[in-house]
Design an enzyme around this catalytic site. Sequence first.
Site, PDB file in Angstrom:
ATOM      1  CG  ASN A  13      -1.748   1.228   1.381  1.00 16.56           C
ATOM      2  OD1 ASN A  13      -1.777   2.069   0.479  1.00 16.56           O
ATOM      3  ND2 ASN A  13      -2.438   1.357   2.503  1.00 16.56           N
ATOM      4  CE  LYS A  15      -0.248   3.017   4.849  1.00 23.45           C
ATOM      5  NZ  LYS A  15      -0.125   3.049   6.307  1.00 23.45           N
ATOM      6  CG  HIS A  98      -5.867   1.850   5.176  1.00 20.08           C
ATOM      7  ND1 HIS A  98      -5.404   2.683   6.164  1.00 20.08           N
ATOM      8  CD2 HIS A  98      -4.890   0.942   4.944  1.00 20.08           C
ATOM      9  CE1 HIS A  98      -4.184   2.289   6.514  1.00 20.08           C
ATOM     10  NE2 HIS A  98      -3.845   1.239   5.786  1.00 20.08           N
ATOM     11  CD  GLU A 100      -2.949   5.208   6.991  1.00 16.74           C
ATOM     12  OE1 GLU A 100      -2.929   5.348   5.756  1.00 16.74           O
ATOM     13  OE2 GLU A 100      -2.063   4.589   7.615  1.00 16.74           O
ATOM     14  CD  GLU A 170      -3.637  -2.592   7.064  1.00 20.15           C
ATOM     15  OE1 GLU A 170      -2.577  -2.888   6.519  1.00 20.15           O
ATOM     16  OE2 GLU A 170      -4.182  -1.482   6.931  1.00 20.15           O
ATOM     17  N   GLY A 176       2.558   1.780  11.006  1.00 22.08           N
ATOM     18  CA  GLY A 176       3.552   2.856  10.943  1.00 22.08           C
ATOM     19  C   GLY A 176       4.254   3.126  12.257  1.00 22.08           C
ATOM     20  CB  SER A 216       5.102  -2.486  11.992  1.00 22.30           C
ATOM     21  OG  SER A 216       4.764  -1.147  12.309  1.00 22.30           O
TER      22      SER A 216
HETATM   23  P1  13P Z   1       2.949   0.024   7.779  1.00 25.12           P
HETATM   24  O1  13P Z   1       3.433  -1.241   7.112  1.00 25.12           O
HETATM   25  O2  13P Z   1       3.728   1.229   7.366  1.00 25.12           O
HETATM   26  O3  13P Z   1       2.833  -0.145   9.249  1.00 25.12           O
HETATM   27  O4  13P Z   1       1.467   0.289   7.213  1.00 25.12           O
HETATM   28  C1  13P Z   1       0.550  -0.739   7.222  1.00 25.12           C
HETATM   29  C2  13P Z   1      -0.625  -0.329   6.417  1.00 25.12           C
HETATM   30  O5  13P Z   1      -1.350   0.565   6.792  1.00 25.12           O
HETATM   31  C3  13P Z   1      -0.862  -1.037   5.156  1.00 25.12           C
HETATM   32  O6  13P Z   1      -2.111  -0.733   4.633  1.00 25.12           O
END
Ligand code: 13P
Length: 260
Positions: A13, A15, A98, A100, A170, A176, A216
């Site tokens: 992803n 982002k 997601h 976010e 997730e 992150g 992560s």
């Molecule tokens: P990270 O791998 O940066 O923790 O992000 C995970 C994520 O949100 C994948 O959609």
Amino acid sequence: MASSLRKPLIAGNWKMHLTLAESVALAKAVKDGSANAPGEVAVFAPFTALSVVAEVLKGSPVRLGAQDLHWETHGAYTGEVSANQIKDVGCQMTLIAHSERRRLFHETDENVNKKLKAAFAAGLVPVLCVGETLEEREAQRTFKVLQTQLEEGLKGFAPAALAPLVIAYEPVWAIGTGKTATPDQAQEAHLFIRKTCARLYGEAWASGLRILYGGSVTPENVDTLMAQPDVDGALVGGASLKVPGFIRIIQFQLPAGAKR
Ligand code: 13P
């Protein structure tokens, strides 16, 4: 409930990262690095890069996905992108819900449900994201949160329509932060998700459902996560932007004696 029917899926992803030139370079590296991978591979690029990345991936087994969509097919929805447009640019998949989007952009389970219907109608494979916050985990509410997100998000489907669905677990506290869920924590949540899906739409569907872990994931921890019987893949954020690390994740290796 390990199943050889569930082909692993490793997805990046991206982002809100990368210029067009950077997207093209990364897509080429992922394409080349996916040869003989143990599972399927996908990248979720920003809307702006979908067209150029589709061109790079044309004819390759690497799947392309968008990061969100709007549920209407067309109309006066400034700033939104429909499932048909996503399909038209060359995507086979899309992320939905997601964390976010849920947290920062007020995505509701009701809208998630509409987005899932739109994705299926356009022939896209949706990756439905679910997961709890740290506060919810500490209050012992993880299962309750996952249950609600699944029950509300997956409301009102004919079981056959759900066949292509992929779910990504997730945990928000792991995204992150460098705080990966332990393999046991991931397995426990994945098993709960599979059992909930079995209760909602039947054991046959749930036993073939792919559930990815995200939060992560790194080249260092992917092998032990993938060794869990109900972990069928990974949704990778930060580490998916870096070559050769992401290639190592794509080329995960199951430890000897792994249950899957
Ligand atoms: P990270 O791998 O940066 O923790 O992000 C995970 C994520 O949100 C994948 O959609």
